[in-house]
Motif scaffolding. Structure first.
Motif, PDB file in Angstrom:
ATOM      1  N   ALA A 274       0.820  -1.201  -0.044  1.00 26.38           N
ATOM      2  CA  ALA A 274       0.019   0.082  -0.116  1.00 26.38           C
ATOM      3  C   ALA A 274       0.775   1.325   0.014  1.00 26.38           C
ATOM      4  O   ALA A 274       0.531   2.164  -0.538  1.00 26.38           O
ATOM      5  N   LEU A 275       2.113   1.085   0.548  1.00 24.00           N
ATOM      6  CA  LEU A 275       2.894   2.395   0.598  1.00 24.00           C
ATOM      7  C   LEU A 275       3.410   2.586  -0.776  1.00 24.00           C
ATOM      8  O   LEU A 275       3.585   3.891  -1.264  1.00 24.00           O
ATOM      9  N   CYS A 276       3.816   1.791  -1.539  1.00 20.49           N
ATOM     10  CA  CYS A 276       4.333   1.871  -2.975  1.00 20.49           C
ATOM     11  C   CYS A 276       3.281   2.135  -3.848  1.00 20.49           C
ATOM     12  O   CYS A 276       3.381   2.583  -5.053  1.00 20.49           O
ATOM     13  N   ALA A 277       1.944   1.596  -3.741  1.00 18.93           N
ATOM     14  CA  ALA A 277       0.992   1.570  -4.476  1.00 18.93           C
ATOM     15  C   ALA A 277       0.048   2.909  -4.506  1.00 18.93           C
ATOM     16  O   ALA A 277      -0.751   3.542  -5.383  1.00 18.93           O
ATOM     17  N   GLY A 278       0.387   3.402  -3.364  1.00 23.51           N
ATOM     18  CA  GLY A 278      -0.374   4.971  -2.946  1.00 23.51           C
ATOM     19  C   GLY A 278       0.158   6.030  -3.790  1.00 23.51           C
ATOM     20  O   GLY A 278       1.162   6.171  -4.273  1.00 23.51           O
ATOM     21  N   PRO A 279      -0.614   7.186  -3.802  1.00 22.62           N
ATOM     22  CA  PRO A 279      -0.077   8.242  -4.223  1.00 22.62           C
ATOM     23  C   PRO A 279       1.036   9.171  -3.384  1.00 22.62           C
ATOM     24  O   PRO A 279       1.719   9.826  -4.157  1.00 22.62           O
ATOM     25  N   ASP A 280       1.351   8.627  -2.065  1.00 21.43           N
ATOM     26  CA  ASP A 280       2.682   9.020  -1.783  1.00 21.43           C
ATOM     27  C   ASP A 280       3.904   8.698  -2.384  1.00 21.43           C
ATOM     28  O   ASP A 280       5.123   9.367  -2.423  1.00 21.43           O
ATOM     29  N   ALA A 281       3.765   7.694  -3.218  1.00 24.00           N
ATOM     30  CA  ALA A 281       4.954   7.106  -4.062  1.00 24.00           C
ATOM     31  C   ALA A 281       5.093   7.971  -5.102  1.00 24.00           C
ATOM     32  O   ALA A 281       6.289   8.266  -5.656  1.00 24.00           O
ATOM     33  N   HIS A 282       4.040   8.390  -5.744  1.00 22.99           N
ATOM     34  CA  HIS A 282       4.240   9.357  -7.171  1.00 22.99           C
ATOM     35  C   HIS A 282       2.785   9.765  -7.376  1.00 22.99           C
ATOM     36  O   HIS A 282       1.866   9.024  -7.415  1.00 22.99           O
ATOM     37  N   ALA A 283       2.662  10.874  -7.777  1.00 18.05           N
ATOM     38  CA  ALA A 283       1.301  11.436  -8.205  1.00 18.05           C
ATOM     39  C   ALA A 283       0.723  10.505  -9.407  1.00 18.05           C
ATOM     40  O   ALA A 283      -0.526  10.386  -9.559  1.00 18.05           O
ATOM     41  N   ARG A 284       1.763  10.056 -10.294  1.00 19.30           N
ATOM     42  CA  ARG A 284       1.195   9.381 -11.372  1.00 19.30           C
ATOM     43  C   ARG A 284       1.052   7.735 -11.401  1.00 19.30           C
ATOM     44  O   ARG A 284       2.328   7.067 -10.924  1.00 19.30           O
ATOM     45  N   PRO A 285      -0.064   7.091 -11.247  1.00 20.16           N
ATOM     46  CA  PRO A 285       0.192   5.637 -10.920  1.00 20.16           C
ATOM     47  C   PRO A 285       0.997   4.672 -11.975  1.00 20.16           C
ATOM     48  O   PRO A 285       1.499   3.690 -11.267  1.00 20.16           O
ATOM     49  N   GLU A 286       1.104   5.084 -13.125  1.00 13.29           N
ATOM     50  CA  GLU A 286       1.864   4.383 -14.075  1.00 13.29           C
ATOM     51  C   GLU A 286       3.480   4.343 -13.592  1.00 13.29           C
ATOM     52  O   GLU A 286       4.189   3.897 -14.359  1.00 13.29           O
ATOM     53  N   ARG A 287       3.750   5.450 -12.718  1.00 14.24           N
ATOM     54  CA  ARG A 287       5.250   5.632 -12.370  1.00 14.24           C
ATOM     55  C   ARG A 287       5.409   5.009 -10.947  1.00 14.24           C
ATOM     56  O   ARG A 287       6.463   5.118 -10.405  1.00 14.24           O
ATOM     57  N   ARG A 288       4.466   4.590 -10.070  1.00 11.95           N
ATOM     58  CA  ARG A 288       4.656   4.072  -8.897  1.00 11.95           C
ATOM     59  C   ARG A 288       5.540   2.787  -8.725  1.00 11.95           C
ATOM     60  O   ARG A 288       6.056   2.478  -7.692  1.00 11.95           O
ATOM     61  N   TYR A 289       5.674   2.036  -9.779  1.00 11.62           N
ATOM     62  CA  TYR A 289       6.386   0.693  -9.577  1.00 11.62           C
ATOM     63  C   TYR A 289       7.800   1.201  -9.430  1.00 11.62           C
ATOM     64  O   TYR A 289       8.444   0.017  -8.945  1.00 11.62           O
ATOM     65  N   THR A 290       8.101   2.320  -9.758  1.00 17.71           N
ATOM     66  CA  THR A 290       9.472   2.457  -9.487  1.00 17.71           C
ATOM     67  C   THR A 290      10.091   2.511  -7.747  1.00 17.71           C
ATOM     68  O   THR A 290      10.915   2.059  -7.327  1.00 17.71           O
ATOM     69  N   ALA A 291       8.970   2.824  -6.940  1.00 19.75           N
ATOM     70  CA  ALA A 291       9.217   2.707  -5.763  1.00 19.75           C
ATOM     71  C   ALA A 291       9.299   1.430  -5.084  1.00 19.75           C
ATOM     72  O   ALA A 291      10.047   1.163  -4.362  1.00 19.75           O
ATOM     73  N   ALA A 292       8.485   0.359  -5.765  1.00 20.09           N
ATOM     74  CA  ALA A 292       8.830  -1.119  -5.611  1.00 20.09           C
ATOM     75  C   ALA A 292      10.045  -1.643  -5.982  1.00 20.09           C
ATOM     76  O   ALA A 292      10.550  -2.319  -4.951  1.00 20.09           O
ATOM     77  N   VAL A 293      10.272  -0.955  -6.939  1.00 21.53           N
ATOM     78  CA  VAL A 293      11.863  -1.461  -7.486  1.00 21.53           C
ATOM     79  C   VAL A 293      12.843  -1.015  -6.388  1.00 21.53           C
ATOM     80  O   VAL A 293      13.598  -1.784  -6.082  1.00 21.53           O
ATOM     81  N   VAL A 294      12.803   0.135  -6.030  1.00 24.96           N
ATOM     82  CA  VAL A 294      13.706   0.672  -4.972  1.00 24.96           C
ATOM     83  C   VAL A 294      13.849  -0.090  -3.887  1.00 24.96           C
ATOM     84  O   VAL A 294      14.623  -0.451  -3.071  1.00 24.96           O
ATOM     85  N   ALA A 295      12.336  -0.345  -3.206  1.00 17.84           N
ATOM     86  CA  ALA A 295      12.490  -1.091  -2.056  1.00 17.84           C
ATOM     87  C   ALA A 295      12.825  -2.375  -2.238  1.00 17.84           C
ATOM     88  O   ALA A 295      13.891  -2.841  -1.335  1.00 17.84           O
ATOM     89  N   GLY A 296      12.958  -3.129  -3.564  1.00 14.00           N
ATOM     90  CA  GLY A 296      13.278  -4.681  -3.627  1.00 14.00           C
ATOM     91  C   GLY A 296      15.130  -4.316  -3.484  1.00 14.00           C
ATOM     92  O   GLY A 296      15.674  -4.983  -3.172  1.00 14.00           O
ATOM     93  N   LEU A 297      15.535  -3.286  -4.209  1.00 16.27           N
ATOM     94  CA  LEU A 297      17.061  -3.024  -4.335  1.00 16.27           C
ATOM     95  C   LEU A 297      17.463  -2.874  -2.779  1.00 16.27           C
ATOM     96  O   LEU A 297      18.491  -3.234  -2.481  1.00 16.27           O
ATOM     97  N   ALA A 298      16.648  -2.175  -2.013  1.00 16.05           N
ATOM     98  CA  ALA A 298      17.163  -1.835  -0.782  1.00 16.05           C
ATOM     99  C   ALA A 298      17.199  -3.103   0.240  1.00 16.05           C
ATOM    100  O   ALA A 298      18.157  -3.453   0.855  1.00 16.05           O
ATOM    101  N   TYR A 299      16.380  -4.109   0.114  1.00 15.78           N
ATOM    102  CA  TYR A 299      16.407  -5.333   0.713  1.00 15.78           C
ATOM    103  C   TYR A 299      17.501  -6.002   0.399  1.00 15.78           C
ATOM    104  O   TYR A 299      18.437  -6.791   1.096  1.00 15.78           O
ATOM    105  N   VAL A 300      17.921  -5.909  -0.916  1.00 11.15           N
ATOM    106  CA  VAL A 300      19.112  -6.905  -1.565  1.00 11.15           C
ATOM    107  C   VAL A 300      20.432  -6.195  -1.064  1.00 11.15           C
ATOM    108  O   VAL A 300      21.196  -6.854  -0.426  1.00 11.15           O
ATOM    109  N   VAL A 301      20.621  -4.751  -1.178  1.00 15.11           N
ATOM    110  CA  VAL A 301      21.730  -3.921  -1.246  1.00 15.11           C
ATOM    111  C   VAL A 301      22.017  -3.826   0.333  1.00 15.11           C
ATOM    112  O   VAL A 301      23.228  -4.102   1.021  1.00 15.11           O
TER     113      VAL A 301
END
Length: 399
Positions: A274-301
């Motif tokens: 819900a954090l990455c899918a909500g408007p706090d991640a980005h105003a445009r829904p089609e660009r919110r996937y980038t927040a999930a990618v960053v979160a995934g990279l943070a888990y790894v790195v």
């Protein structure tokens, strides 16, 4: 990746990092407790935790980039709470690893064979909620137990959880865990931990029917009912039509493969999604996937290399206090599950039967309470439904 770099923003990067920090710190104690309960050694815990972080990070990155949706993956916190209520199987952690393999295969089958997925959704929600509430109940009692056993530590931990939760609920559990560790370090109960990279340990899976029924089957049901299905629902709520088949195949496949290194099951995230899918991640829904990618990279790195020190800190701490911090993180989930269990008056008795047996820790033939609680709830459900159907037929024939 070219479109990813054009879509990413400072806002989505910040939310992605916050999501990873909250997701990890709020429940890492639950994960370590669960692995320890089913027989994992400190080395196996560190290995499993490192691989688990890498797996859920990479899986989330792959799914998010492939679908261009914020498809976060995470460990199954309710599933790890389930493990915390069990004792080590006769085959040790190898048998638990075998159960993780089977759980991953079942999740993949749910993606390939839709009737299996539908079967899980047909379990009455009050019964599924009651089983989860029964699993969480013992851990949620830990803060109260800690008040009696170690009040000088428990009081500041609980107060921190309450005060921080009053203003920022997502940070309440991480803050409580930090205070617990800091209080014990200040009191001299913990030695100074030195940073060390985790060493991967191979765990040869073994399979026996008792462990599969006690761990694999309840873990599959809990993961599907409390993580995967709600995770898809969260994405739908924000306007995304997330494909379930690739999600189940990816998370199930990663789970089955990484189990040989001691890693438990991964699944779709619900709360952090819900954090990455909500408007706090980005105003445009089609660009919110980038927040999930960053979160995934943070888990790894960030968090994969910290597995060894996290394991050392938690396993060297007072067990009751770490259980208390873990229990505080699960209070909200317990309340939601219990509300769903008793809300429908027609399903209240089957749900209560499920909850009481699951929470009791009852074991028969080496099979744990979660399985028997589910069986009892379904039996009462079908008994009462059959009686109601018979009464309805008699009333219709009389009229």
């Amino acid at each position: 990746m070219r479109s990813f770099f054009s879509d990413i923003s400072g806002q989505s990067t910040g939310i992605g990092i916050v999501t990873a920090v909250v997701g990890y710190t709020s429940s890492v104690a639950v994960v370590i407790n669960g692995m320890q309960a089913v027989g994992a050694s400190p080395g196996q815990i560190a290995s499993g935790l490192a691989v688990l972080c890498a797996a859920m990070g990479l899986c989330g990155v792959i799914l998010s980039l492939a679908t261009r949706m914020p498809m976060m993956t995470a460990w199954s916190t309710p599933g790890m709470a389930l493990l915390s209520t069990l004792s080590a199987p006769a085959g040790g952690y190898s048998a638990a690893a075998g159960a993780f393999v089977v759980t991953g295969v079942l999740i993949m089958l749910a993606g390939l064979w839709s009737p299996l997925g539908r079967m899980i959704t047909r379990i009455p929600r009050p019964i599924a909620g009651a089983m989860l509430a029964g699993i969480l109940f013992k851990l949620c009692l830990a803060p109260v137990t800690a008040l009696g056993e170690v009040p000088k530590f428990a009081v500041p931990v609980i107060l921190t959880w309450l005060v921080v939760g009053r203003f920022q609920r997502l940070w309440a559990a991480p803050a409580a865990l930090a205070v617990a560790l800091a209080a014990m370090a200040f009191d001299g109960q913990q030695s100074t931990q030195q940073f060390a990279l985790p060493a991967l340990e191979f765990v040869w899976p073994s399979f026996d029917w008792q462990t599969l029924i006690s761990i694999a089957l309840p873990l599959f049901i809990v993961t599907m009912a409390s993580q995967n299905i709600p995770g898809l629902t969260v994405l739908t709520t924000y306007g995304y039509k997330a494909p379930s088949r690739p999600a189940f195949l990816a998370t199930g496949g990663f789970s089955a493969v990484t189990a040989v290194l001691g890693a438990p099951t991964i699944n779709l995230a619900a709360i952090t999604a819900a954090l990455c899918a909500g408007p706090d991640a980005h105003a445009r829904p089609e660009r919110r996937y980038t927040a999930a990618v960053v979160a995934g990279l943070a888990y790894v790195v960030i968090f994969t290399p910290l597995a060894a020190i996290a394991t050392s800190l938690v396993t060297a701490s007072s067990p009751i206090l770490i259980e208390a911090a873990a229990g505080l993180a699960l209070v909200g989930a317990f309340g939601t599950s219990m509300l769903g269990a008793v809300q429908d008056e027609k399903e209240r008795l089957p749900a209560l039967a499920t909850f009481l047996i699951t929470a009791s820790g009852f074991s028969l033939y080496g099979v744990g309470a979660a399985f028997w609680g589910l069986c009892a709830g379904l039996a009462v459900h079908f008994l009462y439904n059959a009686a109601n159907m018979g009464r309805t037929k008699v009333e219709k024939s009389a009229t």
